[in-house]
Design a protein around this motif. Structure first.
Motif, short mmCIF file in Angstrom:
data_model
loop_
_atom_site.label_atom_id
_atom_site.label_comp_id
_atom_site.label_asym_id
_atom_site.label_seq_id
_atom_site.Cartn_x
_atom_site.Cartn_y
_atom_site.Cartn_z
N LYS A 174 -7.46 -0.26 1.17
CA LYS A 174 -8.29 -0.04 -0.01
C LYS A 174 -7.49 -0.43 -1.25
O LYS A 174 -6.28 -0.25 -1.32
CB LYS A 174 -8.73 1.42 -0.11
N ASP A 185 -11.36 -1.02 -5.34
CA ASP A 185 -12.29 -0.09 -4.71
C ASP A 185 -12.39 1.22 -5.48
O ASP A 185 -13.35 1.97 -5.29
CB ASP A 185 -11.84 0.21 -3.27
N ILE A 186 -11.42 1.50 -6.36
CA ILE A 186 -11.44 2.74 -7.13
C ILE A 186 -10.53 2.58 -8.33
O ILE A 186 -9.53 1.83 -8.29
CB ILE A 186 -10.99 3.95 -6.28
N ILE A 224 -14.17 7.45 -2.80
CA ILE A 224 -14.56 6.14 -2.25
C ILE A 224 -15.69 6.27 -1.24
O ILE A 224 -16.62 5.45 -1.21
CB ILE A 224 -13.32 5.46 -1.61
#
Length: 496
Positions: free
Chosen positions: A328, A398-399, A445
């Motif tokens: 990620k 992703d974050i 997530i």
């Protein structure tokens, strides 16, 4: 004001700062930032910086000698936590008015406010903060504090850091100078021992330090003073009898650490309690410094046993998250010690760092980031909101881990966001804190809401083509009226 000017110049000439040492003599005198215009430094002035450092001293009354708005804008500006006294959360201000300024009643009003606080609360100390207004009109708070201390028999400490003298970081350092000049060394403890340490620049945000202190307790190491997180006035007054110190945020209190080393022979190192490896390294460094200061070397063996035990527990808990988070991509928009310590912590479990900001980071912080990431392309001084939004909307991360100021950029880009700065609600320090950080990232997530918000909105869908049925005259008139009112056409009434 001349004394304040001399103190500011002394803070600018900080030998413990690598960035400062690299400047020539003229640039060194100018400091890290230019003085600010009065009234134009809200949220980032020297007064705010001093209040940030000193307010977590929990049993002290913090009195703001200024108009009401100065205290209203700065009250409870960090999520520090207390295990006991709550006086620090009570807001005190002299509420200076235009009439007080014109009639020269500022000093009289300040003295009266100190008396009222003493009679109502009986604190061990009162910290008095001037701001732009009271500094510009020339109120002599040092004289008032000295007279009040003599008359009332308690410590009344002037915190001379009006907002216009500089940035928030300068205010941090001026707060350290205040503690050094008026507090530390004023009380002699009767229980000093070879395992006493100080922790400087630890704010106990969301109770983070409470996850670390039990580890030190198990090693027989006593925290003489944690400055400022969950601190007591007497603990700080006795801090000069510690044998070693760790600096958790060098940009705030490196000057305090250096001068305590010079005056009382308290060696220090800069460390971090974020991440498994960094927490272990911090414990080792503390033990090694204590041994150099005369402690029994057997503490080194006990420290290694504790580290092995705690690391095994933490890695076992993290194993459940690795398959879900490995690979990620995280974008970190913060600064200071978190620019490298959190990066290192996340990389330990296989998370990819696509970028980290180094704003407000020291030269040493930036070097650590470079050593960890081994790629300067993932390091940025500052990223504008537009660039941040572009990066997130193109799904390059992703974050986003940042402070509250950029959360809406992530939400607009339909990207998960987690608060990593002082407003956070969860503690992330130590071994348990690392597990909690990973758990919160996983929750953010994997939250099913992101699948829903990324779906096209019903009004963005292409209308279904269907055969028009004959309408009566009244139905046609009604439809035209609806279209005229809403600005739609007949084709807009299809299905997604």
């Amino acid at each position: 004001m001349s004394l304040l000017r001399a103190k500011i110049q002394d803070v600018f000439n900080e030998p413990g700062c690598e960035k400062n040492r690299g400047k020539d003599a003229k640039a060194r005198k100018e400091g890290c930032s230019k003085p600010l215009t009065p009234g134009a430094a809200a949220g980032g002035c020297a007064f705010d910086g001093a209040k940030i450092v000193l307010q977590p001293i929990t049993d002290v009354a913090h009195l703001i000698h200024a108009p009401l708005a100065c205290e209203g804008n700065s009250w409870d500006n960090r999520g520090a936590a207390s295990s006991g006294p709550a006086l620090w959360r009570t807001s005190f201000t002299t509420d200076l008015t235009e009439l007080d300024v014109v009639m020269g009643q500022g000093e009289r009003k300040l003295f009266k406010a100190i008396l009222e606080i003493k009679e109502a609360y009986g604190p061990p100390a009162i910290f008095v903060y001037p701001t732009c207004v009271t500094a510009l009109i020339g109120d002599d708070i040092e004289a008032v504090c000295k007279r009040a201390a003599e008359k009332f028999g308690l410590a009344v400490v002037p915190v001379n850091s009006p907002g216009f003298v500089g940035s928030k970081n300068l205010g941090n350092k001026l707060a350290g100078e205040t503690l050094l000049e008026h507090v530390i060394g004023t009380v002699e403890p009767d229980d000093a021992g070879p395992y006493d340490i100080n922790i400087l620049g630890e704010f106990n945000l969301s109770g983070e330090f409470w996850l670390v202190k039990p580890l030190l307790d198990r090693l027989g190491i006593r925290v003489r003073a944690c400055i400022p997180g969950d601190a007591r006035y007497v603990d700080i007054a006795c801090a000069h009898r510690a044998r070693a110190a760790m600096v958790a945020c060098s940009t705030a209190l490196i000057n305090l650490a250096r001068k305590m080393d010079e005056r009382w022979d308290i060696p220090f190192f800069e460390g971090s309690f974020y991440g498994i490896t960094d927490t272990s390294d911090a414990l080792r460094n503390i033990a090694e410094l204590l041994v150099k200061q005369g402690a029994d070397p057997e503490i080194l063996g006990r420290t290694e046993l504790l580290i092995a035990e705690e690391e095994a527990i933490a890695w076992k808990k993290l194993a459940a998250y690795r398959p879900r988070l490995e690979g990620k991509r995280v974008l970190l928009n913060t600064g200071g010690v978190k620019s490298w310590s959190v990066v290192h912590a996340l990389m330990e479990i296989g998370i990819e760092i696509v970028g980290t900001s180094v704003k407000k980071s020291t030269v040493e912080d930036k070097e650590r980031v470079k050593q960890i990431l081994k790629d300067d392309n993932h390091i940025f001084e500052q990223m504008a909101a537009r660039e941040l939004y572009t990066m997130l909307s193109e799904h390059k991360a992703d974050i986003l881990l940042s402070g509250g100021r950029t959360q809406f950029v992530a939400l607009k880009a339909k990207t998960p966001w987690l608060d990593i700065n002082q407003e956070r609600q969860h503690p992330y320090a130590g071994y348990d804190g690392m597990v909690e950080l990973v758990r919160q990232i996983d929750l953010a997530i994997q939250n099913p809401i992101w699948c829903q918000v990324r779906e096209p909105a019903p009004w963005d869908c292409q209308p279904a083509v269907r055969e028009e049925l004959p309408r009566t005259k009244s139905e046609t008139v009604t439809l035209h009226a609806v279209q005229e009112f809403s600005g739609t056409t007949a084709a807009d009434f299809g299905e997604c």
